[in-house]
Design a protein around this motif. Sequence first.
Motif, PDB file in Angstrom:
ATOM      1  N   ALA A 181       0.843  -1.391   0.133  1.00  0.00           N
ATOM      2  CA  ALA A 181      -0.099   0.206   0.092  1.00  0.00           C
ATOM      3  C   ALA A 181       0.869   1.178  -0.010  1.00  0.00           C
ATOM      4  O   ALA A 181       2.006   1.255   0.569  1.00  0.00           O
ATOM      5  N   THR A 182       0.389   2.273  -0.773  1.00  0.00           N
ATOM      6  CA  THR A 182       1.050   3.660  -0.806  1.00  0.00           C
ATOM      7  C   THR A 182      -0.177   4.824  -0.601  1.00  0.00           C
ATOM      8  O   THR A 182      -1.126   4.522  -0.670  1.00  0.00           O
ATOM      9  N   LEU A 238      15.695  -6.352  -0.133  1.00  0.00           N
ATOM     10  CA  LEU A 238      16.013  -7.207  -1.476  1.00  0.00           C
ATOM     11  C   LEU A 238      15.582  -6.348  -2.767  1.00  0.00           C
ATOM     12  O   LEU A 238      16.056  -6.223  -3.552  1.00  0.00           O
ATOM     13  N   ILE A 239      14.186  -5.931  -2.431  1.00  0.00           N
ATOM     14  CA  ILE A 239      13.586  -5.099  -3.571  1.00  0.00           C
ATOM     15  C   ILE A 239      14.253  -3.705  -3.804  1.00  0.00           C
ATOM     16  O   ILE A 239      14.596  -3.192  -4.907  1.00  0.00           O
ATOM     17  N   ALA A 240      14.739  -2.983  -2.682  1.00  0.00           N
ATOM     18  CA  ALA A 240      15.518  -1.967  -2.868  1.00  0.00           C
ATOM     19  C   ALA A 240      16.726  -1.970  -3.746  1.00  0.00           C
ATOM     20  O   ALA A 240      17.181  -1.179  -4.383  1.00  0.00           O
ATOM     21  N   GLU A 241      17.348  -3.107  -3.347  1.00  0.00           N
ATOM     22  CA  GLU A 241      18.722  -3.410  -3.954  1.00  0.00           C
ATOM     23  C   GLU A 241      18.166  -3.700  -5.520  1.00  0.00           C
ATOM     24  O   GLU A 241      19.010  -3.244  -6.506  1.00  0.00           O
ATOM     25  N   ARG A 242      17.222  -4.261  -5.762  1.00  0.00           N
ATOM     26  CA  ARG A 242      16.888  -4.714  -7.078  1.00  0.00           C
ATOM     27  C   ARG A 242      16.708  -3.527  -8.094  1.00  0.00           C
ATOM     28  O   ARG A 242      16.698  -3.479  -9.026  1.00  0.00           O
ATOM     29  N   PHE A 243      15.937  -2.662  -7.391  1.00  0.00           N
ATOM     30  CA  PHE A 243      15.267  -1.622  -8.079  1.00  0.00           C
ATOM     31  C   PHE A 243      16.310  -0.054  -7.824  1.00  0.00           C
ATOM     32  O   PHE A 243      15.796   0.816  -8.190  1.00  0.00           O
ATOM     33  N   ALA A 244      17.538  -0.383  -7.169  1.00  0.00           N
ATOM     34  CA  ALA A 244      18.227   0.866  -6.929  1.00  0.00           C
ATOM     35  C   ALA A 244      18.639   1.357  -8.088  1.00  0.00           C
ATOM     36  O   ALA A 244      19.021   0.913  -9.249  1.00  0.00           O
ATOM     37  N   LEU A 254      10.048   3.226  -3.471  1.00  0.00           N
ATOM     38  CA  LEU A 254      11.023   2.821  -2.404  1.00  0.00           C
ATOM     39  C   LEU A 254      11.021   3.301  -1.000  1.00  0.00           C
ATOM     40  O   LEU A 254      10.972   2.538  -0.053  1.00  0.00           O
ATOM     41  N   ARG A 255      10.923   4.591  -0.893  1.00  0.00           N
ATOM     42  CA  ARG A 255      10.399   5.029   0.268  1.00  0.00           C
ATOM     43  C   ARG A 255       8.958   4.712   0.940  1.00  0.00           C
ATOM     44  O   ARG A 255       8.956   4.596   1.969  1.00  0.00           O
ATOM     45  N   GLU A 256       8.129   4.706   0.014  1.00  0.00           N
ATOM     46  CA  GLU A 256       6.805   4.110   0.435  1.00  0.00           C
ATOM     47  C   GLU A 256       6.918   2.731   0.916  1.00  0.00           C
ATOM     48  O   GLU A 256       6.461   2.273   2.055  1.00  0.00           O
ATOM     49  N   LEU A 257       7.849   1.897   0.307  1.00  0.00           N
ATOM     50  CA  LEU A 257       7.962   0.499   0.567  1.00  0.00           C
ATOM     51  C   LEU A 257       8.663   0.479   1.947  1.00  0.00           C
ATOM     52  O   LEU A 257       8.358  -0.341   2.635  1.00  0.00           O
ATOM     53  N   ALA A 258       9.516   1.442   2.254  1.00  0.00           N
ATOM     54  CA  ALA A 258      10.266   1.180   3.489  1.00  0.00           C
ATOM     55  C   ALA A 258       9.252   1.509   4.787  1.00  0.00           C
ATOM     56  O   ALA A 258       9.471   0.965   5.654  1.00  0.00           O
TER      57      ALA A 258
END
Length: 379
Positions: A181-182, A238-244, A254-258
């Motif tokens: 969710a975001t 893992l996701i943050a690394e993949r989409f860096a 990625l900020r919303e994901l965190a």
Amino acid sequence: MKNTNILISGGGVAGPALAYWLRRYGFDATVVERAPGPRAGGYAVDFRGESMTVLERMGILDEVRKFSTDMRDSEVVDSTGRHVVTMPSAIFAGELEVLKSDLSDILYDLTKGETEYLFDNSITAVAEGEDGVLVSFERGEPRRFDLVVGADGMYSKVRSLVFGDHADYIHHLGVYNAIFATDNFLNLDHEGRACQLGNGKSANVFSTRNNTEARAAMYFASELLDYDRRDIDAQKRLIAERFAGAGWEVPRLLRELAASSDLYLTPVGQVRMDTWSAGRVVLLGDACACASPLSGRGTSQALIGAYVLAGELATAAGDYRAAFAAYEQELRDYVKINQEGAHEVVGMLFAEPPPQEFLDAMAANPPEADPESLTLKNY
């Protein structure tokens, strides 16, 4: 087989739907679910063809419609945000679309008065005997049931205990899917926006709950990864690394994901099995026939499968083996069509979008518009 005591593992969609129909036919149903309550979060699910008929026969179609996402056509953009094509809603939203969590709540409210729910619990052992199945749990004493149904998803605990290792049945399609969710930071109005990011990555954001929030779906190509499916922080890393370094709105995502609390990360795969039952144990929904989260058919298969399994049990005159065989025969061709279609979706996921004319033709003739794909019995 009236008054038969049936244990259902899984409290998502297939399990509660089956519990409803079993109670209609006079069976006793118990649902065990490892989550502490009806599952929150997740993606939007859509209904097409005969799944709409099942909702109507359950008497909840009007209630489900109240939670419709009312999705309109969505936009595909490039990494700079430039419009590429419009994705017609008929392709991804079916005849009706709701959030999976809303459907789970409706099914739970429909069944909780007559169904025993064992939340925050899970099956640890299954031992079949002549007079039933002795089931052990993480919490509480073992109990005996006449039949056991594994409706507990692609990574079914029941399937692993009775049929064998996940690797024998799950076929990875080379993609991972992360949903969370975001805020509706794109100010989407009952619509979505998707971007092909290149290098085997894509992202999609769509508005939910009357535009008060949104859901993000991030896809990346990968072989199977070794990670703890219960360690959410590790999954976020893992996701943050993949989409860096990816473009478009990925840094914001990625900020919303965190900050998210409802991440759902899963490999995109299919479950293929030669048989869906063994003795007094039978599998239902994604546990035996997952077409992949990208197929758009998982919820339909769950609802239709629950309807057919309960109906066959009710008409089998006490012969559960015959009921299991009839249930499987009734659905095999339908599942095959859905699984074949899922391969096409995966093939298009990271490719350049097809021409607008192709998408419009697809929307005009969705697969389940074919009346021969499945016809439900009146049990």
